[in-house]
Design a protein around this motif. Structure first.
Motif, PDB file in Angstrom:
ATOM      1  N   PRO A 152       0.798  -1.259  -0.007  1.00 44.06           N
ATOM      2  CA  PRO A 152       0.065   0.000   0.084  1.00 44.06           C
ATOM      3  C   PRO A 152       0.942   1.159   0.068  1.00 44.06           C
ATOM      4  CG  PRO A 152      -1.021  -1.705   1.634  1.00 44.06           C
ATOM      5  CD  PRO A 152       0.202  -2.266   1.112  1.00 44.06           C
ATOM      6  N   GLU A 153       1.932   1.150   0.688  1.00 48.42           N
ATOM      7  CA  GLU A 153       3.090   2.602   0.808  1.00 48.42           C
ATOM      8  C   GLU A 153       3.484   2.600  -0.637  1.00 48.42           C
ATOM      9  OE1 GLU A 153       3.069  -0.148   2.884  1.00 48.42           O
ATOM     10  OE2 GLU A 153       2.745   0.680   4.634  1.00 48.42           O
ATOM     11  N   GLY A 154       3.839   1.606  -1.310  1.00 44.15           N
ATOM     12  CA  GLY A 154       4.412   1.792  -2.720  1.00 44.15           C
ATOM     13  C   GLY A 154       3.367   2.181  -3.766  1.00 44.15           C
ATOM     14  N   GLU A 155       2.185   1.724  -3.708  1.00 38.25           N
ATOM     15  CA  GLU A 155       0.692   2.014  -4.451  1.00 38.25           C
ATOM     16  C   GLU A 155       0.884   3.598  -4.114  1.00 38.25           C
ATOM     17  OE1 GLU A 155      -2.405  -0.280  -3.307  1.00 38.25           O
ATOM     18  OE2 GLU A 155      -1.608  -1.940  -4.572  1.00 38.25           O
ATOM     19  N   ALA A 156       0.968   4.139  -2.879  1.00 38.97           N
ATOM     20  CA  ALA A 156       0.707   5.672  -2.457  1.00 38.97           C
ATOM     21  C   ALA A 156       1.822   6.457  -3.073  1.00 38.97           C
ATOM     22  CB  ALA A 156       0.565   5.768  -1.068  1.00 38.97           C
ATOM     23  N   GLN A 157       3.101   5.835  -3.025  1.00 41.16           N
ATOM     24  CA  GLN A 157       4.199   6.547  -3.545  1.00 41.16           C
ATOM     25  C   GLN A 157       4.225   6.639  -5.273  1.00 41.16           C
ATOM     26  OE1 GLN A 157       6.627   8.704  -3.102  1.00 41.16           O
ATOM     27  NE2 GLN A 157       7.628   7.454  -1.665  1.00 41.16           N
ATOM     28  N   LEU A 158       3.621   5.719  -5.779  1.00 44.31           N
ATOM     29  CA  LEU A 158       3.601   5.617  -6.986  1.00 44.31           C
ATOM     30  C   LEU A 158       2.449   6.576  -7.458  1.00 44.31           C
ATOM     31  CD1 LEU A 158       4.310   4.392  -9.926  1.00 44.31           C
ATOM     32  CD2 LEU A 158       2.924   2.764  -9.528  1.00 44.31           C
ATOM     33  N   ALA A 159       1.339   6.712  -6.894  1.00 44.47           N
ATOM     34  CA  ALA A 159       0.039   7.307  -7.134  1.00 44.47           C
ATOM     35  C   ALA A 159       0.758   8.934  -7.117  1.00 44.47           C
ATOM     36  CB  ALA A 159      -0.879   7.466  -6.353  1.00 44.47           C
ATOM     37  N   ALA A 160       1.424   9.218  -6.128  1.00 50.04           N
ATOM     38  CA  ALA A 160       1.889  10.682  -5.880  1.00 50.04           C
ATOM     39  C   ALA A 160       3.155  11.017  -6.673  1.00 50.04           C
ATOM     40  CB  ALA A 160       2.506  10.803  -4.364  1.00 50.04           C
ATOM     41  N   ALA A 161       3.906  10.181  -7.164  1.00 56.03           N
ATOM     42  CA  ALA A 161       4.880  10.390  -8.071  1.00 56.03           C
ATOM     43  C   ALA A 161       4.813  10.610  -9.537  1.00 56.03           C
ATOM     44  CB  ALA A 161       6.069   9.404  -8.038  1.00 56.03           C
ATOM     45  N   ARG A 162       3.635   9.898 -10.133  1.00 60.05           N
ATOM     46  CA  ARG A 162       3.194   9.948 -11.408  1.00 60.05           C
ATOM     47  C   ARG A 162       3.072  11.519 -11.867  1.00 60.05           C
ATOM     48  NH1 ARG A 162      -0.262   4.508 -11.478  1.00 60.05           N
ATOM     49  NH2 ARG A 162       1.369   3.327 -12.616  1.00 60.05           N
ATOM     50  N   PRO A 163       2.117  12.374 -11.277  1.00 64.32           N
ATOM     51  CA  PRO A 163       1.969  13.631 -11.748  1.00 64.32           C
ATOM     52  C   PRO A 163       3.337  14.470 -11.550  1.00 64.32           C
ATOM     53  CG  PRO A 163       0.717  13.097  -9.472  1.00 64.32           C
ATOM     54  CD  PRO A 163       1.237  12.063 -10.025  1.00 64.32           C
ATOM     55  N   VAL A 164       4.179  14.146 -10.721  1.00 67.47           N
ATOM     56  CA  VAL A 164       5.457  14.745 -10.710  1.00 67.47           C
ATOM     57  C   VAL A 164       6.242  14.641 -11.844  1.00 67.47           C
ATOM     58  CG1 VAL A 164       7.491  15.105  -9.308  1.00 67.47           C
ATOM     59  CG2 VAL A 164       5.232  14.710  -8.087  1.00 67.47           C
ATOM     60  N   VAL A 165       6.354  13.338 -12.085  1.00 61.20           N
ATOM     61  CA  VAL A 165       7.164  12.791 -13.506  1.00 61.20           C
ATOM     62  C   VAL A 165       6.321  13.491 -14.711  1.00 61.20           C
ATOM     63  CG1 VAL A 165       7.539  10.926 -15.031  1.00 61.20           C
ATOM     64  CG2 VAL A 165       7.913  10.750 -12.360  1.00 61.20           C
ATOM     65  N   GLU A 166       4.905  13.282 -14.819  1.00 60.27           N
ATOM     66  CA  GLU A 166       4.296  14.050 -15.925  1.00 60.27           C
ATOM     67  C   GLU A 166       4.615  15.331 -16.090  1.00 60.27           C
ATOM     68  OE1 GLU A 166       2.406  13.861 -19.414  1.00 60.27           O
ATOM     69  OE2 GLU A 166       2.904  12.343 -18.446  1.00 60.27           O
ATOM     70  N   ALA A 167       4.453  16.278 -14.789  1.00 57.47           N
ATOM     71  CA  ALA A 167       4.700  17.882 -15.112  1.00 57.47           C
ATOM     72  C   ALA A 167       6.099  18.067 -15.447  1.00 57.47           C
ATOM     73  CB  ALA A 167       4.451  18.222 -13.518  1.00 57.47           C
ATOM     74  N   GLU A 168       7.009  17.449 -14.735  1.00 60.05           N
ATOM     75  CA  GLU A 168       8.488  17.683 -15.128  1.00 60.05           C
ATOM     76  C   GLU A 168       8.667  17.222 -16.572  1.00 60.05           C
ATOM     77  OE1 GLU A 168      12.205  19.441 -14.325  1.00 60.05           O
ATOM     78  OE2 GLU A 168      10.103  19.838 -13.429  1.00 60.05           O
ATOM     79  N   SER A 169       8.262  16.309 -16.994  1.00 62.07           N
ATOM     80  CA  SER A 169       8.433  15.914 -18.408  1.00 62.07           C
ATOM     81  C   SER A 169       7.494  16.653 -19.242  1.00 62.07           C
ATOM     82  CB  SER A 169       7.727  14.297 -18.617  1.00 62.07           C
ATOM     83  OG  SER A 169       8.686  13.363 -17.762  1.00 62.07           O
ATOM     84  N   ALA A 170       6.670  17.196 -18.879  1.00 63.88           N
ATOM     85  CA  ALA A 170       5.923  18.223 -19.921  1.00 63.88           C
ATOM     86  C   ALA A 170       6.659  19.671 -20.006  1.00 63.88           C
ATOM     87  CB  ALA A 170       4.849  18.536 -19.689  1.00 63.88           C
ATOM     88  N   ALA A 171       7.186  19.966 -18.876  1.00 65.56           N
ATOM     89  CA  ALA A 171       7.969  21.135 -18.763  1.00 65.56           C
ATOM     90  C   ALA A 171       9.223  21.108 -19.278  1.00 65.56           C
ATOM     91  CB  ALA A 171       8.108  21.555 -17.254  1.00 65.56           C
ATOM     92  N   LEU A 172       9.893  20.184 -19.480  1.00 63.24           N
ATOM     93  CA  LEU A 172      11.073  19.994 -20.031  1.00 63.24           C
ATOM     94  C   LEU A 172      11.105  19.743 -21.672  1.00 63.24           C
ATOM     95  CD1 LEU A 172      12.881  17.660 -17.544  1.00 63.24           C
ATOM     96  CD2 LEU A 172      13.493  20.015 -17.933  1.00 63.24           C
ATOM     97  N   THR A 173      10.075  19.296 -21.887  1.00 62.87           N
ATOM     98  CA  THR A 173       9.771  19.094 -23.485  1.00 62.87           C
ATOM     99  C   THR A 173       8.608  20.265 -24.262  1.00 62.87           C
ATOM    100  OG1 THR A 173       7.891  17.428 -23.070  1.00 62.87           O
ATOM    101  CG2 THR A 173      10.015  16.661 -23.358  1.00 62.87           C
ATOM    102  N   ALA A 174       8.328  21.256 -23.237  1.00 60.10           N
ATOM    103  CA  ALA A 174       7.436  22.203 -23.713  1.00 60.10           C
ATOM    104  C   ALA A 174       8.045  23.107 -25.081  1.00 60.10           C
ATOM    105  CB  ALA A 174       7.157  23.125 -22.606  1.00 60.10           C
ATOM    106  N   SER A 175       9.075  23.205 -25.341  1.00 62.91           N
ATOM    107  CA  SER A 175       9.630  23.960 -26.439  1.00 62.91           C
ATOM    108  C   SER A 175       9.605  23.167 -27.671  1.00 62.91           C
ATOM    109  CB  SER A 175      11.089  24.130 -26.037  1.00 62.91           C
ATOM    110  OG  SER A 175      11.800  23.244 -25.853  1.00 62.91           O
ATOM    111  N   VAL A 176       9.047  21.986 -27.599  1.00 64.27           N
ATOM    112  CA  VAL A 176       8.852  21.246 -28.712  1.00 64.27           C
ATOM    113  C   VAL A 176       7.589  21.044 -29.262  1.00 64.27           C
ATOM    114  CG1 VAL A 176       9.612  18.836 -29.601  1.00 64.27           C
ATOM    115  CG2 VAL A 176      10.954  19.781 -28.161  1.00 64.27           C
TER     116      VAL A 176
END
Length: 145
Positions: free
Chosen positions: A96-120
């Motif tokens: 359950p801790e891993g599921e919570a960690q993954l759920a919290a991490a997904r939007p961080v990865v998505e937001a940072e990935s989007a920000a880093l590729t925004a110029s493309v």
């Protein structure tokens, strides 16, 4: 130097910089690195996930994956359970801790990935995704054969 070499060098440099930036943000906000996130995501996505499934997915050694899984277990984010079909291997499950960690991490990865590729432009990213998928499929097919 061939015309492919500069492309390969650029690809490697871009991958390294993207990976490091996403990992740094993820570590700062969630306390885990991108490699740990990837393993949690694969364990969540692959039914009956084993260490060998992680090896196949990320293309690193069994020893490296096994050590990484040990660290996930120590963190309380996943556990090994007996494999009813093969007593020599274990199945990996998120806690359950891993599921919570993954759920919290997904939007961080998505937001940072989007920000880093925004110029493309989106159409260029889509074309790049298609190209990389074809390259990866070819490389993975070569590994199987």
């Amino acid at each position: 130097m061939s015309h492919v070499t500069p492309v390969l060098v650029d690809l490697i440099r871009v991958e390294t910089r993207l990976y490091n930036a996403v990992s740094a943000r993820l570590r700062a906000q969630q306390g885990l690195g991108l490699g740990q996130f990837e393993f949690l995501e694969i364990i969540d996505r692959v039914p009956g996930c084993r260490v060998l499934d992680l090896v196949a997915e990320v293309a690193i050694t069994v020893g490296a994956v096994s050590k990484a899984v040990d660290r996930l277990v120590e963190a309380g984010w996943c556990r090994r359970v007996a494999n009813p079909e093969d007593r020599r291997s274990s199945l990996l499950r998120l806690t359950p801790e891993g599921e919570a960690q993954l759920a919290a991490a997904r939007p961080v990865v998505e937001a940072e990935s989007a920000a880093l590729t925004a110029s493309v432009p989106p159409e260029d990213l889509a074309r790049l995704a298609t190209t990389l998928a074809a390259l990866r499929a070819g490389l993975e097919a070569d590994q199987v054969g």
